[in-house]
Structure formats: C-alpha cells, structure tokens
Design an enzyme around this catalytic site. Structure first.
Site, mmCIF file in Angstrom:
data_model
loop_
_atom_site.group_PDB
_atom_site.id
_atom_site.type_symbol
_atom_site.label_atom_id
_atom_site.label_comp_id
_atom_site.label_asym_id
_atom_site.label_seq_id
_atom_site.Cartn_x
_atom_site.Cartn_y
_atom_site.Cartn_z
ATOM 1 C CG ASP A 2 -7.108 -7.369 9.558
ATOM 2 O OD1 ASP A 2 -5.941 -7.432 10.005
ATOM 3 O OD2 ASP A 2 -7.397 -6.810 8.484
ATOM 4 C CG PHE A 60 -8.125 -0.787 7.683
ATOM 5 C CD1 PHE A 60 -7.609 0.407 8.146
ATOM 6 C CD2 PHE A 60 -7.607 -1.327 6.511
ATOM 7 C CE1 PHE A 60 -6.602 1.055 7.449
ATOM 8 C CE2 PHE A 60 -6.604 -0.676 5.806
ATOM 9 C CZ PHE A 60 -6.104 0.513 6.279
ATOM 10 C CE1 TYR A 112 1.211 -1.863 6.173
ATOM 11 C CE2 TYR A 112 1.334 -3.686 4.631
ATOM 12 C CZ TYR A 112 0.615 -2.661 5.219
ATOM 13 O OH TYR A 112 -0.679 -2.438 4.842
ATOM 14 C CE LYS A 113 -1.051 -1.524 9.173
ATOM 15 N NZ LYS A 113 -2.439 -1.963 9.003
ATOM 16 N NE ARG A 170 -2.736 5.349 13.260
ATOM 17 C CZ ARG A 170 -2.783 4.381 12.352
ATOM 18 N NH1 ARG A 170 -3.728 3.456 12.425
ATOM 19 N NH2 ARG A 170 -1.931 4.329 11.361
HETATM 20 C C1 LIG Z 1 -2.928 -2.109 7.720
HETATM 21 C C2 LIG Z 1 -4.199 -2.862 7.612
HETATM 22 C C3 LIG Z 1 -4.533 -3.517 6.418
HETATM 23 C C4 LIG Z 1 -3.622 -3.434 5.229
HETATM 24 O O1 LIG Z 1 -4.119 -4.099 4.146
HETATM 25 P P1 LIG Z 1 -3.191 -4.365 2.861
HETATM 26 O O2 LIG Z 1 -4.070 -5.109 1.959
HETATM 27 O O3 LIG Z 1 -2.028 -5.192 3.335
HETATM 28 O O4 LIG Z 1 -2.776 -3.052 2.327
HETATM 29 C C5 LIG Z 1 -5.715 -4.222 6.365
HETATM 30 N N1 LIG Z 1 -6.534 -4.297 7.435
HETATM 31 C C6 LIG Z 1 -6.240 -3.675 8.605
HETATM 32 C C7 LIG Z 1 -7.154 -3.816 9.763
HETATM 33 C C8 LIG Z 1 -5.068 -2.942 8.715
HETATM 34 O O5 LIG Z 1 -4.780 -2.311 9.853
#
Ligand SMILES: *Cc1c(COP(=O)(O)O)cnc(C)c1O
Length: 403
Positions: free
Chosen positions: A189, A113, A214-215, A363
């Site tokens: 992660d 990400f 939040y996912k 997606r």
């Molecule tokens: C959604 C997601 C994040 C979100 O990061 P925030 O700092 O909480 O906004 C980070 N890494 C991955 C791989 C994600 O899918």
C-alpha cells in the site's frame, strides 16, 4: 537549485498565514485542478453530455493510471484508477489468495493502517485464510520478524510501504524477494509513499500495489484510488469484483463475463469521472518536478524539523515517534506528547494545521512542493510557546470528529 515550497504558487493558497502541515492527509488544491473543475462541469458535462465518454472519459482510468505508473516506477499498462484504496486492497488480496491455492496465511505488521487491517481480516474470513500480524516497536518496520514469518503456508505479504503513523518506509525489494522465495505474492500500500518517496515497483519486482490519490498526489478529497498489477501476473489473476468495465467488450452487453486483457480487467463499474479527472493536474506537477527532487526537498524539511526537535522540543516533553534514519524516513514525522490532542487543537487555533493520531501523536507532514522551511519553524515556535505558556490547556476537554 530549488528550495522547499518552490511550487506553492501552483496551488490555491487562500490564507498565506496558514501553515498547512497535513498535505499527507489531504493535499492542497492545484490551481490547474481548480480551472479544470470549471471546464469539466460546465463544458464537458454541461455541453458534451453523453458524448463526453468518447472525448476521453472512457479511457481516463487507464490513461491517468499510466501517469501514476511513471511516478511509482511501474510500466505503462500496469496501473488503473478505481474505487478507494481499501476496496482495491480487498480486490487484489482476494485475487492473490485465489492465485495461491493451498496456502492460507496473510502476513502483515502492526504498523499497517487500520482500514488495511480490516480489509485483510475480511479477505481472510471470506477465503478461509488467517492473518498473521507481526509486532513492531511502533516506529520501525519489523523487517527481520516479517522475513521470519514468511513460511511455506503464506499466500500473501501485505504491508504499507510508508507507515501512516511513524512514517517508517520499507525497502520494497528485499521483502518482496523474501515473499517470492517462499512462493508468496507481495501487495504494497503506497498511500503515504506515492508522490513523496520515490519507488521502483518494476525494479523491486513488486506483484501488486494500491494507493490513494488525495494525499501526496493532491487529487482532492475522496479522489479515487489506483491499483497496480505487474504485467506478467495480469492474465493469471481474476477480479473478484466482476463488472462491465472489466469486460473484454464493455459495450457488447454480453450476459457472459469475459475479462478484458491487461489491467482493465481489474475495473468494475463506471468511473467517477469528475473526481478522477481532477487528479491529473497534481500528478502532472509531480512528474514535472520529478520524484528525486521531491524527495531531496522533503528530506530537507524533515531534517530541519528533526534539528528543531532536538534543540527545542525534546526537553519540553516531546518524544520522537518516527525514524531518524533518512533511508527509512517517510515524508512526515510524528511527535509524541502526553497532551498531544490538546496541543494539536491549540496549534490549529493558531493557524498551524498538523493532525492527531491516537493515543499521543502529533503528525507533521511538510510537503516538498509547497511547504517552506520558515513554515516548519513557525510550527515549532508555536509548539514551544504553547508548552511554555501552558496555553494548550484550554483545549484539553475539546471534542472533535476529524483530527
Ligand atoms: C490513507 C490510507 C488509506 C485510505 O483508504 P481509503 O479506502 O481510500 O479511504 C488506506 N491505506 C493507507 C495505508 C492509507 O494511508
């Protein structure tokens, strides 16, 4: 036996005709969280005021962390709720580099990400390290190349367990073992994994992990994230973001910093109680349903979507940008199409919510708890109709902020 979508009635479904395929970005609101919100604000905050800290607010980051631990195969005392995923990644990656003096390489892959890549680049800058990015084909995790990149100068391997775009999901154990073999630490992660794909952090001997709430945990927009540090590593790692909530005696107001024992030392400041407390009902529901059942139903949904892709979408200009193999498939599938953004916007206009990932990805994230097979069919039927009628062209020039 349960079928996909069985627990939809445990969520707020404001519009029964809306097909929501973005629960992997922002999960639905659990009914119990909506009820809790009223109590939290009116009674706990409004009536209890400062006394609320003794009623449970102070212990919340670790008590709730223990529940998340159960979901991801960690042990009690290994998970704390705190801050955002990116901040926790900064924190644990910095701690890991400090714990491996003389080594100056962080290994990651190009499926990771962007925010994680930004964080790792900053950590490298600040610690005099260097990020080695292993290339992929954009869909499958480059397992062999990652293993080959693990040399004696590597301090840290840091990857998304489930890739945000393709959904490719790593087997955590062999790569973690390969990192250990060269003396490096592994930091995963689990943002797209937790609550969707079962993991066994203890069994895989994972060192460090982070993830968001939040996912698939359905914790609410911007809900605080969590961090995991394996029990036997906790005493050896420092928190680069020292603050009073990680102090051995928080209310001593001692000017000297002395880290708390255990996972608490990785906390920094005061927890955002209202948003953190609202994570619990979603986590409770996942614990009630069980991760194995969640995974079984999630695979039914993506199997069905793959069947419909083969039958109806492959010959209409769509490509598959996700793995077919269920062993490495996450909870979502990404379809590629040259007009992906226009199709994404046209779908939303018809009451089907996917999301768009540049340059050409649509997606689709059906969620075991609340998405039905019929809803997956409706999404595919709309895509077929949009392509056959050309109706998506009306959205070709639209400008959007969040997709
Ligand atoms: C959604 C997601 C994040 C979100 O990061 P925030 O700092 O909480 O906004 C980070 N890494 C991955 C791989 C994600 O899918």
């Amino acid at each position: 036996m349960a079928t996909p979508g069985e627990w939809a009635d445990r969520f707020v479904v404001a519009d029964p005709d809306l097909v929501y395929l973005d629960g992997n970005s922002l999960g639905r609101l659990p009914l119990a969280a909506a009820d809790l919100a009223a109590d939290l604000v009116r009674r706990q905050w409004g009536e209890r005021l400062i006394r609320g800290w003794n009623d449970g607010w102070f212990d919340l980051p670790l008590r709730l962390g223990d529940k998340v631990a159960e979901l991801i195969g960690a042990r009690p005392g290994e998970v704390a709720m705190a801050d955002s995923t990116t901040v926790n990644l900064h924190r644990l990656a910095t701690a890991a580099i400090a714990a491996r003096p003389g080594r100056r390489v962080i290994v990651t892959d190009d499926l990771n990400f962007p925010s994680d890549r930004h964080a790792l680049a900053a950590v490298a800058d600040q610690t005099g390290a260097e990020v080695r990015v292993v290339g992929s084909d954009g869909v499958q995790g480059p397992v062999e190349a990652l293993t080959a990149a693990l040399a004696d100068d590597v301090a840290l391997l840091s990857l998304s367990a489930t890739a945000y775009r393709s959904g490719y999901t790593y087997d955590l154990a062999p790569l973690t073992a390969a990192a250990h073999e060269v003396g490096a630490l592994a930091l995963w992660d689990l943002s797209h994994t937790a609550g969707s794909v079962p993991t066994d952090l203890a069994g895989a001997e994972v060192d460090l992990a982070v993830g968001c709430s939040y996912k698939h945990l359905n914790g609410g927009p911007g809900a605080p994230a969590w961090l995991f540090v394996r029990r036997d590593l906790q005493a050896d790692l420092g928190n680069p973001h020292q603050g009073w909530m990680g102090h051995a005696d928080v209310f001593s107001f001692s000017p000297e910093y002395e880290p708390a024992e255990g996972i608490r030392r990785f906390l920094t400041g005061t927890p955002p109680v209202v948003s953190m407390a609202l994570i619990e009902p979603g986590v409770d529901l996942l614990l009630e349903v069980g991760m194995d059942q969640v995974r079984r139903l999630s695979l039914q949904l993506t199997d069905h979507l793959l069947d419909r892709f083969d039958a109806d979408l492959a010959h209409r200009g769509f490509g598959l940008a996700s793995p077919r193999d269920p062993a490495v498939r996450g909870g979502h599938l990404t379809l590629s199409h040259p007009s992906a953004l226009a199709l994404d916007l046209a779908l939303i206009d018809r009451g089907v919510i996917p999301d768009f990932r540049p340059p050409d990805g649509i997606r689709l994230g059906p969620v075991a708890l609340y998405t039905t097979i019929d809803e997956v069919d409706r999404a595919v039927d709309e895509l077929v109709d949009l392509v056959d009628t050309g109706a998506f062209a009306a959205f070709a020039d639209a400008e959007v902020v969040v997709t």
